[in-house]
Design a protein around this motif. Structure first.
Motif, short mmCIF file in Angstrom:
data_model
loop_
_atom_site.label_atom_id
_atom_site.label_comp_id
_atom_site.label_asym_id
_atom_site.label_seq_id
_atom_site.Cartn_x
_atom_site.Cartn_y
_atom_site.Cartn_z
N LYS A 1 0.85 -1.19 0.00
CA LYS A 1 0.00 0.00 0.00
C LYS A 1 0.89 1.24 0.00
O LYS A 1 1.76 1.39 0.85
CB LYS A 1 -0.90 0.01 1.24
CG LYS A 1 -1.73 1.26 1.39
CD LYS A 1 -2.50 1.17 2.71
CE LYS A 1 -3.12 2.48 3.09
NZ LYS A 1 -3.77 2.40 4.41
N ARG B 1 -4.24 6.66 -2.58
CA ARG B 1 -3.82 5.33 -2.10
C ARG B 1 -3.74 4.40 -3.29
O ARG B 1 -4.64 4.37 -4.13
CB ARG B 1 -4.82 4.77 -1.09
CG ARG B 1 -4.89 5.57 0.18
CD ARG B 1 -5.71 4.89 1.23
NE ARG B 1 -7.07 4.61 0.75
CZ ARG B 1 -7.99 4.01 1.48
NH1 ARG B 1 -7.74 3.63 2.71
NH2 ARG B 1 -9.19 3.78 1.00
N PHE C 1 -2.75 0.29 -4.23
CA PHE C 1 -2.48 -1.05 -3.72
C PHE C 1 -1.84 -1.84 -4.86
O PHE C 1 -2.45 -2.04 -5.91
CB PHE C 1 -3.77 -1.72 -3.25
CG PHE C 1 -4.41 -0.99 -2.11
CD1 PHE C 1 -4.07 -1.28 -0.80
CD2 PHE C 1 -5.34 0.01 -2.35
CE1 PHE C 1 -4.66 -0.59 0.26
CE2 PHE C 1 -5.93 0.71 -1.32
CZ PHE C 1 -5.58 0.41 -0.01
#
Length: 106
Positions: A76, A93, A95
Motif C-alpha cells: 500500500k 492510495r 495497492f
C-alpha cells in the motif's frame, strides 16, 4: 487499474478537496490525466509532500481487482500531493500486487 503483461498490478483511488477544486470531477471525466485535470482547475504545478509504504494482506475487494487470493501480499502506497503554496490537492492510495512489482525510490 494499472496492468502489465495483461495482469493487473495496481488499483488506486484519489481524493480531492472539492470545495477548493470546483470542477475537478468533471475534469477527471474528460481527461485521464490527474495532472491535466488539476491544471484545468487552476493548479499549475504540484509536488509530492509525502509517501508512506506499508506491506499488508489483500482484502477481498483488493484481491478481486488485482486477481489475487484474499490474504495475498500487497504493498500500500499512501501519498499527499500539494500545490506551490503547500496546500493539499490530492490524497491517494495505491495497492500493488506484492508479487508483480518492484518499487525503486530515489
Amino acid at each position: 487499474h494499472r496492468q502489465a503483461d495483461q495482469q493487473p498490478i495496481a488499483v488506486f483511488e484519489s481524493i480531492f478537496p472539492l470545495t477548493r477544486l470546483p470542477g475537478i470531477a468533471d475534469a477527471l471525466q474528460e481527461v485521464s490525466s490527474v495532472t491535466e485535470a488539476l491544471r484545468r482547475c487552476g493548479i499549475a504545478d504540484y509536488t509530492r509532500a509525502s509517501t508512506r509504504l506499508t506491506a499488508m494482506r489483500a482484502t477481498a475487494t483488493q484481491a478481486l481487482h488485482l486477481q489475487l487470493a484474499q490474504g495475498d501480499p500487497v504493498l500500500k502506497s499512501t501519498g499527499l500531493n500539494v500545490d506551490e503554496a503547500g496546500q493539499p490537492v490530492e490524497y491517494g492510495r495505491t495497492f500493488f500486487a506484492g508479487d508483480r512489482v518492484t518499487l525503486t525510490l530515489g
